[in-house]
Write an enzyme that holds these catalytic residues in place. Structure first.
Site: not given
Ligand code: SDX
Length: 428
Positions: A306, A363
């Site tokens: 991320h 996700d």
């Protein structure tokens, strides 16, 4: 933006004083808006990883501590105690609604959940394998044609916002029904937001959809987890388009398109495709780990890493826990969950991932939950968009109401050819 103190920037023999902007949480900022005028220089920050585009009060991410807050409330509390519609109100209006406010907001959403019958015929012109994100982006832009009054400044933002949140869910469900060759199912006035969506998706003249409370609760939590996330790629796209004075629907359509990319919201579909490929190839997670580490291979471990979280994404924690409760409740045994758990374990034991602080993100497990609900892989990013919509709308409102709002027009460092003498074609 009220500066609190000055910092000095030494450039050769010159010194420039730049104002600092104090945050209430997270990073403070150096205001460089006068840098070009006072030094002729611009900054360089590919991907804007070190650059604040605005001041905002909507959400806060602390990437080191794994904290996500919407309007100051921890995501864990909102996911555990609120409905998605309640959190949408919080993000857009800035406060949690009381009973009466929530009732009025829910009624407004239900009132605007139909799409114009002329829009229904648009679905018939798409090929059966059209990606639902392409349909969603086109349909949202088209809403401006059916509600032209919003082009001249929005006389009633609350209705426009409710209309969009209500209709996006209907557009998504209609696109799924059309892809199956099934008749569309209209929204019902007696069902709350999430139950209405699943009913539109899975009810049919030959088999009634049975509403399972645990599924509705899980969908509310999933949409809350996706509802906002500071100045991520798609939210920045919404704010950038809004800065030109474009209407809400055009700005949101830009956000939908940005979200589609596999490095962003499209990752949830890419995760399921990655896990399915591992399953098809015998279930060897270590081969995938090695590919992800190989710099000569463009493959990335989807759902991992991320730009901001350098710790476990708090949303991934909640979705992982949800897998442990929802799948057994539905008596769903998804082999992809076992593969995902094994893949996470292998990655978090590997120095490459540990040294780079790469953890599962929102996700990684979300697609497995949506699959358990019956939602197909190519609809996963649409589900992300339905969740993120209130955040996008809140940012559009914050940007267009800001007195500091300017059109977004970044500069560049030009490295192309210097001035050239033109030579006519017969002399080249
Ligand atoms: C979302 O911004 C948001 O808030 C987004 C989002 C939201 O709610 O809006 O949280 C939603 O988009 C989540 C991210 C979904 N995308 C993916 O899961 C795709 C896989 N992830 C990677 O592509 C990557 O992690 C990104 C795109 C998410 C972040 O990219 P960065 O910022 O370039 O990653 P980084 O600078 O932290 O990378 C540091 C190192 C690099 O290697 P080195 O140059 O140090 O050798 O880690 C490597 C990267 O190559 N790396 C990975 C990796 N992610 C980073 N290596 C293998 N697999 C990965 N997934």
């Amino acid at each position: 933006m009220t500066p609190t103190r000055l910092v000095k920037l030494q450039i050769d023999a010159n010194q420039v004083a730049l104002p600092m902007i104090k945050s209430t949480a997270g990073a403070d900022g150096i205001d460089i808006s006068k840098l070009k005028a006072s030094t002729g220089l611009v900054t360089m920050d590919p991907g804007f990883a070190n650059t604040g585009s605005c001041v905002s009060s909507i959400s806060l991410v602390d990437g080191d501590k794994g904290i996500l807050r919407y309007r100051g409330y921890d995501i864990e509390e909102l996911a555990a105690h609120c409905s998605f519609v309640e959190v949408a109100y919080l993000l857009i209006r800035g406060n949690l609604p009381n009973q009466q406010e929530l009732h009025t907001w829910s009624e407004r959403l239900n009132k605007h959940s139909l799409i114009h019958e002329d829009m229904k015929s648009f679905f018939n012109r798409y090929p059966p394998n059209a990606h639902p994100m392409s349909i969603l982006s086109a349909m949202v832009t088209s809403l401006a044609s059916f509600y032209p009054h919003i082009m001249q400044g929005d006389p009633n933002f609350d209705t426009t916002a409710a209309r969009l949140i209500a209709k996006v869910r209907t557009i998504a469900a209609f696109s799924y029904k059309k892809s199956q060759g099934d008749p569309v199912v209209y929204p019902r006035q007696d069902l709350p937001y999430c139950a209405n969506f699943l009913n539109m998706m899975f009810d049919s003249p030959v088999k009634s959809y049975v509403i399972v409370p645990e599924v509705i609760a899980a969908l509310n939590q999933l949409l809350i987890l996706h509802a906002d996330h500071e100045q991520n790629c798609s939210t920045s796209a919404v704010r950038l388009v809004a800065s030109s004075g474009a209407n809400l629907y055009a700005s949101i359509a830009a956000g939908i398109s940005a979200l589609w990319g596999p490095l962003h919201g499209g990752a949830n579909q890419a995760v399921i495709e990655m896990l399915t490929s591992i399953q098809t190839n015998g279930g060897d997670v270590h081969h995938v780990i090695e590919r992800a580490k190989d710099k000569t291979d463009p493959f990335r471990l989807m759902g991992f890493g991320h730009a901001v979280y350098k710790s476990y994404d708090p949303r991934a924690k909640i979705t992982k826990q949800l897998c442990d409760t929802l799948l057994p409740k539905l008596n769903v045994h998804d082999p992809l969950l076992e593969i995902a758990l094994e893949l996470e374990q292998a990655a978090l034991r590997d120095d490459y991932f540990v040294e780079r602080k790469l953890y599962p993100n929102v996700d990684f497990y979300s697609g497995i939950l949506y699959r358990a609900m019956g939602i197909p892989t190519n609809m996963l990013t649409v589900m992300f968009a339905i969740g993120r919509l209130p955040g996008w709308i809140a940012h559009w409102k914050e940007a267009t109401e800001s007195k500091d709002q300017k059109i977004w027009r970044p500069r560049q460092i030009y490295i192309g050819p210097t001035r050239q003498k033109f030579v006519a074609i017969d002399k080249r």
